[in-house]
Design a protein around this motif. Sequence first.
Motif, PDB file in Angstrom:
ATOM      1  N   HIS A 301      15.706  -7.472   3.813  1.00 34.02           N
ATOM      2  CA  HIS A 301      15.363  -8.814   3.185  1.00 34.02           C
ATOM      3  C   HIS A 301      15.103  -9.912   3.887  1.00 34.02           C
ATOM      4  N   ILE A 302      15.030 -10.562   4.726  1.00 31.74           N
ATOM      5  CA  ILE A 302      14.034 -11.482   5.008  1.00 31.74           C
ATOM      6  C   ILE A 302      12.306 -11.156   5.475  1.00 31.74           C
ATOM      7  N   GLU A 303      12.440  -9.791   6.033  1.00 33.26           N
ATOM      8  CA  GLU A 303      11.281  -9.426   6.158  1.00 33.26           C
ATOM      9  C   GLU A 303      10.534  -9.054   4.630  1.00 33.26           C
ATOM     10  N   THR A 322       3.939  -3.201   1.743  1.00 32.06           N
ATOM     11  CA  THR A 322       4.360  -3.260   2.869  1.00 32.06           C
ATOM     12  C   THR A 322       5.611  -3.941   2.571  1.00 32.06           C
ATOM     13  N   ALA A 323       6.025  -4.568   1.723  1.00 34.11           N
ATOM     14  CA  ALA A 323       6.752  -5.749   1.123  1.00 34.11           C
ATOM     15  C   ALA A 323       7.701  -4.993   0.470  1.00 34.11           C
ATOM     16  N   ASP A 324       7.579  -3.880  -0.257  1.00 32.15           N
ATOM     17  CA  ASP A 324       8.002  -2.988  -1.601  1.00 32.15           C
ATOM     18  C   ASP A 324       8.588  -1.993  -0.517  1.00 32.15           C
ATOM     19  N   ALA A 325       7.821  -1.446   0.543  1.00 32.89           N
ATOM     20  CA  ALA A 325       8.286  -0.593   1.483  1.00 32.89           C
ATOM     21  C   ALA A 325       9.728  -0.852   2.166  1.00 32.89           C
ATOM     22  N   THR A 326       9.614  -2.471   2.453  1.00 32.93           N
ATOM     23  CA  THR A 326      11.035  -2.759   3.568  1.00 32.93           C
ATOM     24  C   THR A 326      11.999  -2.964   2.683  1.00 32.93           C
ATOM     25  N   LEU A 327      11.921  -3.871   1.083  1.00 29.85           N
ATOM     26  CA  LEU A 327      13.448  -3.439  -0.196  1.00 29.85           C
ATOM     27  C   LEU A 327      13.438  -2.301  -0.103  1.00 29.85           C
ATOM     28  N   LYS A 328      12.908  -2.069  -0.374  1.00 28.94           N
ATOM     29  CA  LYS A 328      13.288   0.169  -0.792  1.00 28.94           C
ATOM     30  C   LYS A 328      14.466   0.154   0.625  1.00 28.94           C
ATOM     31  N   GLN A 329      13.457   0.456   1.347  1.00 28.74           N
ATOM     32  CA  GLN A 329      14.320   0.324   2.248  1.00 28.74           C
ATOM     33  C   GLN A 329      15.921  -0.295   3.057  1.00 28.74           C
ATOM     34  N   ALA A 330      16.078  -1.456   2.868  1.00 27.97           N
ATOM     35  CA  ALA A 330      17.815  -2.592   2.697  1.00 27.97           C
ATOM     36  C   ALA A 330      17.596  -1.745   1.353  1.00 27.97           C
ATOM     37  N   LYS A 331      17.245  -1.154   0.371  1.00 32.65           N
ATOM     38  CA  LYS A 331      18.007  -0.753  -1.083  1.00 32.65           C
ATOM     39  C   LYS A 331      18.832   0.462  -0.263  1.00 32.65           C
ATOM     40  N   THR A 332      18.274   1.243   0.503  1.00 30.13           N
ATOM     41  CA  THR A 332      19.187   2.905   0.954  1.00 30.13           C
ATOM     42  C   THR A 332      19.729   2.101   1.864  1.00 30.13           C
ATOM     43  N   LEU A 333      20.115   1.297   2.432  1.00 32.80           N
ATOM     44  CA  LEU A 333      21.160   1.356   3.445  1.00 32.80           C
ATOM     45  C   LEU A 333      21.944   0.665   2.867  1.00 32.80           C
ATOM     46  N   GLU A 334      21.841  -0.458   2.119  1.00 36.73           N
ATOM     47  CA  GLU A 334      22.494  -0.761   1.221  1.00 36.73           C
ATOM     48  C   GLU A 334      23.676   0.059   0.212  1.00 36.73           C
ATOM     49  N   LYS A 335      23.106   1.545   0.276  1.00 37.15           N
ATOM     50  CA  LYS A 335      24.459   2.176  -0.672  1.00 37.15           C
ATOM     51  C   LYS A 335      24.567   3.118   0.803  1.00 37.15           C
ATOM     52  N   GLU A 336      24.591   3.161   2.179  1.00 36.16           N
ATOM     53  CA  GLU A 336      24.326   4.084   3.362  1.00 36.16           C
ATOM     54  C   GLU A 336      26.161   3.155   3.452  1.00 36.16           C
ATOM     55  N   ALA A 337      25.502   1.826   3.360  1.00 36.11           N
ATOM     56  CA  ALA A 337      26.734   0.044   4.135  1.00 36.11           C
ATOM     57  C   ALA A 337      27.772   0.798   3.340  1.00 36.11           C
ATOM     58  N   GLU A 338      27.459   1.178   1.394  1.00 40.92           N
ATOM     59  CA  GLU A 338      28.820   0.795   0.898  1.00 40.92           C
ATOM     60  C   GLU A 338      29.810   1.973   0.911  1.00 40.92           C
ATOM     61  N   LEU A 339      28.867   3.340   1.716  1.00 38.32           N
ATOM     62  CA  LEU A 339      29.715   4.545   1.606  1.00 38.32           C
ATOM     63  C   LEU A 339      30.569   4.288   3.352  1.00 38.32           C
ATOM     64  N   LEU A 340      29.728   3.962   3.920  1.00 36.63           N
ATOM     65  CA  LEU A 340      30.459   3.912   5.170  1.00 36.63           C
ATOM     66  C   LEU A 340      32.131   2.802   5.217  1.00 36.63           C
TER      67      LEU A 340
END
Length: 349
Positions: A301-303, A322-340
Motif C-alpha cells: 500500500h505504501i508503494e 505499475t502502481a495499479d498492479a501493486t494495489l491489486k497484489q495488496a488486495k489479493t494478499l488481504e483476502k489471503e490474510a482474512e482466510l488465514l
Amino acid sequence: MSSFAQSVKYRLFAILAVVVVAAIGGVWWYAAYYTNTPEYTIKMIQECIDNHDKEKIKKYIDFDHLLDTSSDALLEGLVDASIPAVGDAKDAVSSFSRMFKAPVIMSLQMAIDNYVENGQWAKSNGTEGMGTIDADMVLQKSGLGATSFRKLDSMAVDSDNGTAVAKVRVFQEEANEEFILDVEFVKRDNGGWQLYEITNLKDFITMVNHSRRDNVKLYLEQSSTIMSNHDTKVMSLEQEVSNILNGGSLGNADTRKALKNIMEDKVVPEWQARKSELEAMSVPPAAGTLHRLRMKICDLHIEYAKGYAKWMDDKNASTIRTADATLKQAKTLEKEAELLTRQVNSHIK
C-alpha cells in the motif's frame, strides 16, 4: 627434648591423625555412598554434557524407557492441547498420532545426541522423509528447545522401592513461566542410579501449548484493534480522494496536486504508522506467517501510494500501471490474510 617440644610434637601427630582419618572417611563416603546416589547421577549427566560424551551418558540414563515414555507424553500432550474435548474424535486422533511414535522417538534421540555432542539441539539435516521427523519440529512442538534449567528443588528417595524423584525447576521462554518437572530415577543392581522417566512431561507439554494458544489469541485481539483503527482512517482518506476526483479532473493541475499531497502527506504516513504498530507487537510463532503477510500488505500500500503520487507528476502510463498492479497484489494478499486469520482463530477456539 623439653616438655613443651614434646607437647607440640604430640599435638602435631594428633592433628595429622585427624586429617588422615577425615581424608579416609571422605574417600570412603565418596566411593561407598555418594557415587551411589541420584544426586551423583545428576552430576555425572551434567559432566557428560559438558564433556560432550554421548557414550558415557548412556550409563546414567535409561534411554529406551525415557524416549518411549517421552514420545507418548509429547503425542498425548499435543492432542490434549489441540482437541480439548473428550470422546470418539479425540480418541481417533490420539490413535492416529501413535503412527508417529517411532519417528518421534528417533528424532528425540537425534536431538539429545546432538545436544550432548555439540551443546545445541538438533538442526535439520536432510533426513526428513527417511522414516524420521525433523528434530527441530519435535523440539519446537514439545517446547523443550526453549526451556532452560533453573535449579534442583528437592530429591525424595524411596529406598524400599529403589526409586527417587527429583523436583527440577525449569523456565519455559514461550510461556514465560517456571515449571517443576518430576524426574524419576531408578536404582540398578550395581547400586548406581539411572534417570528413568519425566513423569509429568505430558503436563509440561500441555502447559506450553495452552500458553501458545493464549499468546496467539492475545496477538489476534491486539492486532485486530490496530487493524480496525487504521482501516477507519484509510476509509476516510479514500473518501477524501473520491471527493477530490468528483470535484475536479485529472487533467487539472490543482486536482493532481491535491491528490499527490494526500497520497504523500496522509496515505503513506497512515500505512507506515500501521506497519510500525504491527512491528512493535510480540508475535507468537504460530502467528508468524499471518504477521509477515500483514507487513507485506502495508509495504504494498505504501508503494502504491508513492507510485500514484509520482503519476500525478510524470503522467506516465507505465507509472500508473505499475502502481495499479501493486494495489491489486495488496488486495489479493488481504483476502489471503482474512482466510488465514479465520484459520488461526478456529485453531485456538
